[in-house]
Design a protein around this motif. Structure first.
Motif, PDB file in Angstrom:
ATOM      1  N   TYR A  70       1.138  -1.262  -0.010  1.00 45.43           N
ATOM      2  CA  TYR A  70       0.008  -0.126  -0.024  1.00 45.43           C
ATOM      3  C   TYR A  70       0.908   1.233  -0.081  1.00 45.43           C
ATOM      4  O   TYR A  70       2.056   1.188   0.668  1.00 45.43           O
ATOM      5  N   ARG A  71       0.451   2.275  -0.740  1.00 45.19           N
ATOM      6  CA  ARG A  71       1.113   3.335  -0.697  1.00 45.19           C
ATOM      7  C   ARG A  71       0.165   4.693  -0.620  1.00 45.19           C
ATOM      8  O   ARG A  71      -0.757   4.569  -1.083  1.00 45.19           O
ATOM      9  N   GLY A  72       0.545   5.727   0.528  1.00 40.70           N
ATOM     10  CA  GLY A  72      -0.324   6.732   0.520  1.00 40.70           C
ATOM     11  C   GLY A  72      -0.075   7.776  -0.191  1.00 40.70           C
ATOM     12  O   GLY A  72       0.778   7.842  -0.926  1.00 40.70           O
ATOM     13  N   PRO A  73      -0.933   8.697   0.186  1.00 37.91           N
ATOM     14  CA  PRO A  73      -0.734   9.959  -0.959  1.00 37.91           C
ATOM     15  C   PRO A  73       0.723  10.982  -0.667  1.00 37.91           C
ATOM     16  O   PRO A  73       0.902  11.623  -1.636  1.00 37.91           O
ATOM     17  N   TRP A  78       3.193   0.582   3.215  1.00 44.63           N
ATOM     18  CA  TRP A  78       2.868  -0.281   4.366  1.00 44.63           C
ATOM     19  C   TRP A  78       2.948  -1.711   3.704  1.00 44.63           C
ATOM     20  O   TRP A  78       2.275  -1.811   2.767  1.00 44.63           O
ATOM     21  N   SER A  79       3.528  -2.789   4.385  1.00 42.71           N
ATOM     22  CA  SER A  79       3.644  -3.996   3.744  1.00 42.71           C
ATOM     23  C   SER A  79       2.386  -4.855   3.915  1.00 42.71           C
ATOM     24  O   SER A  79       2.112  -5.610   3.367  1.00 42.71           O
ATOM     25  N   LEU A  88      -2.857   5.299   7.128  1.00 39.94           N
ATOM     26  CA  LEU A  88      -3.883   4.588   6.320  1.00 39.94           C
ATOM     27  C   LEU A  88      -5.212   4.501   7.153  1.00 39.94           C
ATOM     28  O   LEU A  88      -6.327   4.460   6.659  1.00 39.94           O
ATOM     29  N   ALA A  89      -4.963   4.350   8.619  1.00 35.70           N
ATOM     30  CA  ALA A  89      -6.322   4.271   9.403  1.00 35.70           C
ATOM     31  C   ALA A  89      -7.104   5.454   9.190  1.00 35.70           C
ATOM     32  O   ALA A  89      -8.267   5.640   9.360  1.00 35.70           O
ATOM     33  N   ALA A  90      -6.435   6.742   9.157  1.00 39.11           N
ATOM     34  CA  ALA A  90      -7.136   7.994   9.108  1.00 39.11           C
ATOM     35  C   ALA A  90      -7.823   8.162   7.609  1.00 39.11           C
ATOM     36  O   ALA A  90      -9.027   8.619   7.882  1.00 39.11           O
ATOM     37  N   PHE A 101      -5.506   2.003  -1.926  1.00 40.27           N
ATOM     38  CA  PHE A 101      -4.124   2.756  -1.917  1.00 40.27           C
ATOM     39  C   PHE A 101      -3.163   1.403  -2.211  1.00 40.27           C
ATOM     40  O   PHE A 101      -1.976   1.625  -1.974  1.00 40.27           O
ATOM     41  N   ALA A 102      -3.729   0.274  -2.971  1.00 40.46           N
ATOM     42  CA  ALA A 102      -2.980  -0.967  -3.068  1.00 40.46           C
ATOM     43  C   ALA A 102      -1.930  -0.462  -4.302  1.00 40.46           C
ATOM     44  O   ALA A 102      -2.249   0.386  -5.244  1.00 40.46           O
TER      45      ALA A 102
END
Length: 103
Positions: A70-73, A78-79, A88-90, A101-102
């Protein structure tokens, strides 16, 4: 019977005795500390850091870390293992899906 002045005089005498004992034992204690530092290979830098010695890389990090899923903005990754990261939780709490976000 003891009065306040007698007790204060006794305190002053005992404090002076304590300082004398401390001065006598100071050099002996420093020598003992130096000997233990030499035996264990401890340096002053080890003491200043306040942390234990770093472990070998193999004990702390995997040789082959899990690839990011996963990759955030903002470029966070995150693996998918362990707890979901805060970023990611937010985003999930805001209604976005984790799969969006995958990588």
């Amino acid at each position: 019977m003891n009065n306040l002045i007698d007790i204060q005089n006794q305190i002053a005498i005992l404090q002076k005795q304590a300082e004398e004992i401390k001065a006598q034992e100071f050099n002996k204690t420093v020598d003992e500390i130096k000997a233990k530092m030499a035996a264990f290979g401890i340096t002053v830098a080890d003491l200043e850091g306040g942390k234990s010695r770093p472990r070998k890389a193999s004990a702390t990090k995997s040789v082959n870390p899990a690839p990011a899923k996963y990759r955030g903005p903002n470029g966070e990754t995150w693996s998918g293992r362990g707890l979901m990261p805060r970023w990611l939780a937010a985003l999930v709490a805001q209604g976005q899906s984790k799969e969006s976000f995958a990588i």
